[in-house]
Design an enzyme around this catalytic site. Sequence first.
Site, PDB file in Angstrom:
ATOM      1  N   ASP A 111       0.832  -1.209   0.000  1.00  0.00           N
ATOM      2  CA  ASP A 111       0.000   0.000   0.000  1.00  0.00           C
ATOM      3  C   ASP A 111       0.863   1.254   0.000  1.00  0.00           C
ATOM      4  OD1 ASP A 111       0.883  -0.580   2.586  1.00  0.00           O
ATOM      5  OD2 ASP A 111      -0.996   0.008   3.560  1.00  0.00           O
ATOM      6  N   ASP A 132      -0.809   8.084   5.137  1.00  0.00           N
ATOM      7  CA  ASP A 132      -1.952   7.242   4.754  1.00  0.00           C
ATOM      8  C   ASP A 132      -2.698   6.797   6.012  1.00  0.00           C
ATOM      9  OD1 ASP A 132      -3.709   5.250   3.912  1.00  0.00           O
ATOM     10  OD2 ASP A 132      -2.359   4.543   2.340  1.00  0.00           O
TER      11      ASP A 132
HETATM   12  C1  LIG Z   1       1.836  -0.614   7.897  1.00  0.00           C
HETATM   13  C2  LIG Z   1       0.696  -1.450   7.345  1.00  0.00           C
HETATM   14  C3  LIG Z   1       0.194  -2.404   8.414  1.00  0.00           C
HETATM   15  C4  LIG Z   1      -0.458  -0.514   6.935  1.00  0.00           C
HETATM   16  O1  LIG Z   1      -1.513  -1.320   6.452  1.00  0.00           O
HETATM   17  P1  LIG Z   1      -3.016  -0.798   6.244  1.00  0.00           P
HETATM   18  O2  LIG Z   1      -3.268   0.306   7.195  1.00  0.00           O
HETATM   19  O3  LIG Z   1      -3.094  -0.294   4.818  1.00  0.00           O
HETATM   20  O4  LIG Z   1      -3.895  -1.985   6.425  1.00  0.00           O
HETATM   21  C5  LIG Z   1       1.146  -2.198   6.043  1.00  0.00           C
HETATM   22  O5  LIG Z   1       1.674  -1.298   5.130  1.00  0.00           O
HETATM   23  C6  LIG Z   1       2.177  -3.283   6.330  1.00  0.00           C
HETATM   24  O6  LIG Z   1       1.868  -4.337   6.836  1.00  0.00           O
HETATM   25  N1  LIG Z   1       3.448  -2.997   5.988  1.00  0.00           N
HETATM   26  C7  LIG Z   1       4.554  -3.889   6.136  1.00  0.00           C
HETATM   27  C8  LIG Z   1       5.637  -3.279   6.960  1.00  0.00           C
HETATM   28  C9  LIG Z   1       6.193  -1.994   6.395  1.00  0.00           C
HETATM   29  O7  LIG Z   1       5.555  -1.325   5.561  1.00  0.00           O
HETATM   30  O8  LIG Z   1       7.306  -1.605   6.804  1.00  0.00           O
HETATM   31  K   LIG Z   2      -2.164   2.604   5.828  1.00  0.00           K
END
Ligand SMILES: CC(C)(COP(=O)(O)O)[C@@H](O)C(=O)NCCC(=O)O
Ligand SMILES: [K+]
Length: 257
Positions: A111, A132
């Site tokens: 995302d 976000d």
């Molecule tokens: C930080 C998040 C949990 C956000 O997810 P969301 O709010 O879109 O459901 C997702 O981007 C994620 O699991 N990221 C992996 C770890 C990282 O981005 O460093």
């Molecule tokens: K997010």
Amino acid sequence: MILGFDIGNTHIVPIFYDMKGNILATFRIPTHLEFTEDTLFIMLKEFAKNSNLEILNIENIIVSSVVPNINENFSRLGKKYFDINPVFVNLDNVENKIKILPNMERGLGADRIVDILAAKNLHPEKELLIIDFGTATTFDMIKNSTYMGGCILPGITLSINALFNNTAILPKIEFTEPETVLGINTVSQINTGIFYGNVGAIKELILQYKKSFPNAYVIATGGQGRKISEYIEEIDEYVAKLGETGIFEFYKLTINN
Ligand SMILES: CC(C)(COP(=O)(O)O)[C@@H](O)C(=O)NCCC(=O)O
Ligand SMILES: [K+]
Ligand SMILES: Nc1ncnc2c1ncn2[C@@H]1O[C@H](COP(=O)(O)OP(=O)(O)O)[C@@H](O)[C@H]1O
């Protein structure tokens, strides 16, 4: 048509695009690991029918997922019903668009990758700070096509649910614009606390990033970010469909050339 999926921790959003990337329709379903390829297809078919879209015209499927356990069902959906191997958003395919620092892990959520692609398209020459507001609230700092780092904090609904789930009698509330900081009942007190607590936290984090990147242009996205962004003058722009746009951008960068 191109079919995109934005799979977050709370919602799966199927997105139908025309071949130019115009969004024809989007839908919102809860993120349930139990959805099989067959349930997903039946839902898609109904959505498409409702919007007068011909589901058999889908030429490619792009999946942005931060819920790996569900990915296999989207691969099955693609193969069984469309004879397509869906492409999953990842950094490998866009290395020239998003460079990462040598000492950095490569775990950046899909995302966040699509947010960055879309924001860079909107403002190619700017240093960007992207916020976000999803299940989690994320910050991502981009300079010269390089991912400089970011941060993660609990999202607004997650904070509301945490109070509800971890206390005996606090209710689950609906998040609204507070009328006063002098809440006169439990509901308005929780709402005020979460609302201004988030306004303050977001402002402080932006300030911290601006210490190192004073010219950062700040873009917010995510359904819950709209209202709160109006209270944060440090946010330069709210873009409702940033991730959705970024998924098509990923398609253009990987498949289309
Ligand atoms: C930080 C998040 C949990 C956000 O997810 P969301 O709010 O879109 O459901 C997702 O981007 C994620 O699991 N990221 C992996 C770890 C990282 O981005 O460093
Ligand atoms: K997010
Ligand atoms: N437009 C919106 N207005 C208010 N709340 C929203 C909106 N969109 C999503 N939410 C809420 O924000 C929370 C996170 O949902 P969502 O943004 O879909 O997260 P994710 O992308 O992580 O699945 C959910 O509780 C959802 O109900």
